[in-house]
Design an enzyme around this catalytic site. Structure first.
Site, PDB file in Angstrom:
ATOM      1  N   GLY A 227      49.538  39.704  40.392  1.00 16.38           N
ATOM      2  CA  GLY A 227      50.285  40.353  41.461  1.00 16.38           C
ATOM      3  C   GLY A 227      51.138  41.531  41.049  1.00 16.38           C
ATOM      4  O   GLY A 227      51.693  42.212  41.914  1.00 16.38           O
ATOM      5  N   GLY A 272      45.226  41.595  38.218  1.00 14.13           N
ATOM      6  CA  GLY A 272      43.992  42.257  38.643  1.00 14.13           C
ATOM      7  C   GLY A 272      44.287  43.732  38.852  1.00 14.13           C
ATOM      8  O   GLY A 272      43.970  44.590  38.034  1.00 14.13           O
ATOM      9  N   ARG A 273      44.978  43.993  39.953  1.00 17.14           N
ATOM     10  CA  ARG A 273      45.322  45.358  40.351  1.00 17.14           C
ATOM     11  C   ARG A 273      45.958  46.176  39.216  1.00 17.14           C
ATOM     12  O   ARG A 273      45.586  47.315  38.977  1.00 17.14           O
ATOM     13  CB  ARG A 273      46.318  45.278  41.517  1.00 17.14           C
ATOM     14  CG  ARG A 273      46.775  46.615  42.037  1.00 17.14           C
ATOM     15  CD  ARG A 273      47.905  46.433  43.057  1.00 17.14           C
ATOM     16  NE  ARG A 273      47.648  45.343  43.967  1.00 17.14           N
ATOM     17  CZ  ARG A 273      46.934  45.440  45.088  1.00 17.14           C
ATOM     18  NH1 ARG A 273      46.442  46.588  45.436  1.00 17.14           N
ATOM     19  NH2 ARG A 273      46.745  44.384  45.853  1.00 17.14           N
ATOM     20  N   ARG A 309      40.821  49.474  52.023  1.00 19.89           N
ATOM     21  CA  ARG A 309      42.241  49.072  51.993  1.00 19.89           C
ATOM     22  C   ARG A 309      43.095  49.704  53.105  1.00 19.89           C
ATOM     23  O   ARG A 309      43.857  49.002  53.746  1.00 19.89           O
ATOM     24  CB  ARG A 309      42.863  49.340  50.613  1.00 19.89           C
ATOM     25  CG  ARG A 309      42.191  48.563  49.480  1.00 19.89           C
ATOM     26  CD  ARG A 309      42.967  48.662  48.174  1.00 19.89           C
ATOM     27  NE  ARG A 309      44.220  47.969  48.258  1.00 19.89           N
ATOM     28  CZ  ARG A 309      45.399  48.547  48.318  1.00 19.89           C
ATOM     29  NH1 ARG A 309      45.505  49.853  48.275  1.00 19.89           N
ATOM     30  NH2 ARG A 309      46.489  47.827  48.427  1.00 19.89           N
ATOM     31  N   CYS A 343      31.701  55.295  62.191  1.00 22.13           N
ATOM     32  CA  CYS A 343      31.971  55.296  63.622  1.00 22.13           C
ATOM     33  C   CYS A 343      32.892  54.149  64.011  1.00 22.13           C
ATOM     34  O   CYS A 343      32.452  53.116  64.523  1.00 22.13           O
ATOM     35  CB  CYS A 343      30.658  55.276  64.393  1.00 22.13           C
ATOM     36  SG  CYS A 343      29.803  56.831  64.152  1.00 22.13           S
ATOM     37  N   TYR A 372      40.280  46.846  44.039  1.00 24.96           N
ATOM     38  CA  TYR A 372      39.929  46.521  45.418  1.00 24.96           C
ATOM     39  C   TYR A 372      39.365  47.745  46.134  1.00 24.96           C
ATOM     40  O   TYR A 372      39.598  47.948  47.324  1.00 24.96           O
ATOM     41  CB  TYR A 372      41.140  45.912  46.167  1.00 24.96           C
ATOM     42  CG  TYR A 372      41.715  44.745  45.399  1.00 24.96           C
ATOM     43  CD1 TYR A 372      40.986  43.557  45.280  1.00 24.96           C
ATOM     44  CD2 TYR A 372      42.940  44.831  44.733  1.00 24.96           C
ATOM     45  CE1 TYR A 372      41.464  42.497  44.541  1.00 24.96           C
ATOM     46  CE2 TYR A 372      43.427  43.780  43.984  1.00 24.96           C
ATOM     47  CZ  TYR A 372      42.685  42.615  43.885  1.00 24.96           C
ATOM     48  OH  TYR A 372      43.157  41.568  43.138  1.00 24.96           O
TER      49      TYR A 372
HETATM   50  C1  LIG Z   1      43.333  38.096  43.364  1.00 23.43           C
HETATM   51  C2  LIG Z   1      43.935  37.135  42.465  1.00 23.43           C
HETATM   52  C3  LIG Z   1      44.657  37.567  41.346  1.00 23.43           C
HETATM   53  C4  LIG Z   1      44.926  39.013  41.048  1.00 23.43           C
HETATM   54  O1  LIG Z   1      45.874  39.561  41.892  1.00 23.43           O
HETATM   55  P1  LIG Z   1      46.410  41.040  41.637  1.00 23.43           P
HETATM   56  O2  LIG Z   1      47.367  41.268  42.734  1.00 23.43           O
HETATM   57  O3  LIG Z   1      45.258  41.946  41.712  1.00 23.43           O
HETATM   58  O4  LIG Z   1      47.083  41.056  40.319  1.00 23.43           O
HETATM   59  C5  LIG Z   1      45.137  36.612  40.480  1.00 23.43           C
HETATM   60  N1  LIG Z   1      44.937  35.284  40.702  1.00 23.43           N
HETATM   61  C6  LIG Z   1      44.264  34.829  41.775  1.00 23.43           C
HETATM   62  C7  LIG Z   1      44.067  33.394  41.942  1.00 23.43           C
HETATM   63  C8  LIG Z   1      43.751  35.732  42.698  1.00 23.43           C
HETATM   64  O5  LIG Z   1      43.076  35.282  43.751  1.00 23.43           O
END
Ligand SMILES: *Cc1c(COP(=O)(O)O)cnc(C)c1O
Length: 413
Positions: A227, A272-273, A309, A343, A372
């Site tokens: 996150g 992730g992000r 997004r 569209c 994403y």
């Molecule tokens: C999507 C997800 C993440 C990654 O979240 P980010 O905001 O991209 O860091 C981590 N753990 C779980 C379980 C997720 O579903």
């Protein structure tokens, strides 16, 4: 920041116009060095105790980016058999993959169990299913720590209003199931939501999870989730997520836990992000500029099928305008709405945005699109998905996924 592209030398001396001409638009362009740097940053969040940063691959599953994570020493989180297969194909050993699915079928759970991949169960009924499939086995459970955070309700994944995790009050039920099937809970994990710049809710969730961890014996790992945010408003001066101060606040919380628990398990997080967002941009071509009821619209080929997004979460992406291969300075500006070619009236990249005066033929460079972006793209309106290229450390530009063709759309008929 006046220009992210220039300040970070995003294209490493290559002319973006030449890249766009060679590979076509819309085009995802990644910068290897930025991605490696971000992956390295999160790998150092905890240095005092055993720790791994698990790159959460759903942010971007391009195999060449997975290989960067492999080389940088990150482990990975997978959400589906498809993501696991991609990781295996990229060369990840099964020990470095953590499976965190939700609501999977027996078949999809068995897929990971048969491979011997550590799996986290997201509900009591999935834990029960795991017990039936793999009695005597080892697994993890995803706990809902009761706090959520994120940039939009749709990405808050803990607290009272979410499908995710097992609530604290159900922990006795976890122990009943583990006893029934002779299971070992090797780890607990959580993920409170996506994109926070204020570390407070995360730290609070860490404390909660550690308090809950005291109820589990001999945990091999505790995973705090992902996150970490990135500044999507960088051109307006937003600062980077302050990892150093986050680290300083996290450490005493861990110290206290390790002392009480009597040992330090492996700590994990799941970014992730943070790893990939800033390392990716989209080059789109401006095909029309028009006036409608007093509003000026800039029509590009970056539709909601390429980047969903903004339409899905009302997300903000900074935009730089490129003309003749150079970033147009933000001097002579006007307010425009930047749209795609799909569209749908929701097909908007930026609403009423102050941008340098744009002309047909310019390139719109959409920043922070590495996470994403492609992984959520589609072929809606029967528009083939874009290509992806990587600007490598040595400055070469490499095609890392070819553009889909209309023939590809006929593949499954
Ligand atoms: C999507 C997800 C993440 C990654 O979240 P980010 O905001 O991209 O860091 C981590 N753990 C779980 C379980 C997720 O579903």
């Amino acid at each position: 920041m006046e220009s992210f592209i220039n300040e970070r030398d995003f294209f490493r001396g290559n002319n973006p116009e030449t890249i766009a001409e060679e590979y076509g638009t819309p085009l995802y362009v990644y910068n290897e060095e930025i991605i490696r740097k971000q992956m390295d940053n999160v790998a150092k969040v905890i240095t005092k105790y055993p720790y791994t940063a698990n790159y959460s691959v759903k942010a971007n599953t391009n195999i060449h980016i997975l290989k960067l994570a492999l080389e940088e020493g990150n482990n990975c989180d997978a959400m589906s058999p498809g993501e696991i297969s991609m990781l295996l194909k990229a060369g990840f050993p099964k020990e470095r993959i953590f499976y965190i699915p939700n609501n999977v079928s027996e078949e999809e759970m068995k897929y990971a169990v048969d491979l011997g991949i550590m799996t986290s169960l997201d509900s009591l009924s999935q834990l029960e299913m795991f017990g039936e499939i793999n009695p005597g086995g080892k697994c993890a459970v995803r706990i809902n720590p009761g706090v959520g955070a994120g940039h939009h309700d749709k990405v808050i994944t803990a607290g009272k209003k979410t499908k995710f995790g097992i609530a604290e009050e159900d922990i006795p039920e976890i122990f009943k199931i583990t006893e029934k099937y002779n299971l070992t809970i090797a780890g607990i994990n959580q993920h409170i939501g996506s994109l926070f710049m204020d570390p407070e809710p995360y730290l609070q969730a860490v404390s909660n999870l550690l308090r809950i961890a005291m109820r589990f014996e001999n945990l091999e790992f505790i995973d705090f989730g992902g996150g970490y945010g990135i500044p999507y408003h960088k051109l307006e001066g937003e600062a980077e997520y302050d990892m150093e101060s986050f680290k300083k606040r996290l450490e005493p919380i861990l110290d206290k836990f390790v002392e009480e628990y009597g040992s330090a398990p492996l700590f994990k997080s799941e970014p992730g992000r943070y790893c990939v967002a800033e390392g990716g941009v989209i080059l789109g071509r401006v095909h029309s500029v028009k006036q409608n009821a007093g509003r000026k619209y800039v029509g590009t080929d970056v539709g909601m099928n390429v980047l969903v997004r903004p339409s899905m979460y009302d997300s903000w992406h900074d935009i730089e305008v490129i003309r003749d291969g150079k970033v147009v300075p933000r001097e002579n500006t006007e307010t425009v709405t930047v749209t795609g070619n799909i569209c749908e009236s929701g097909d908007i990249i930026a609403n009423d945005r102050e941008l340098p005066v744009i002309k047909k033929g310019d390139l719109a460079c959409i920043l922070d699109a590495g996470a994403y972006g492609y992984s959520m793209s589609s072929s809606y309106n029967s528009r083939p998905r874009p290509a992806e290229v990587m600007v490598c450390k040595d400055g070469t530009v490499k095609l890392i996924r070819r553009r889909e063709t209309i023939e590809d759309l006929f593949e499954f008929m």
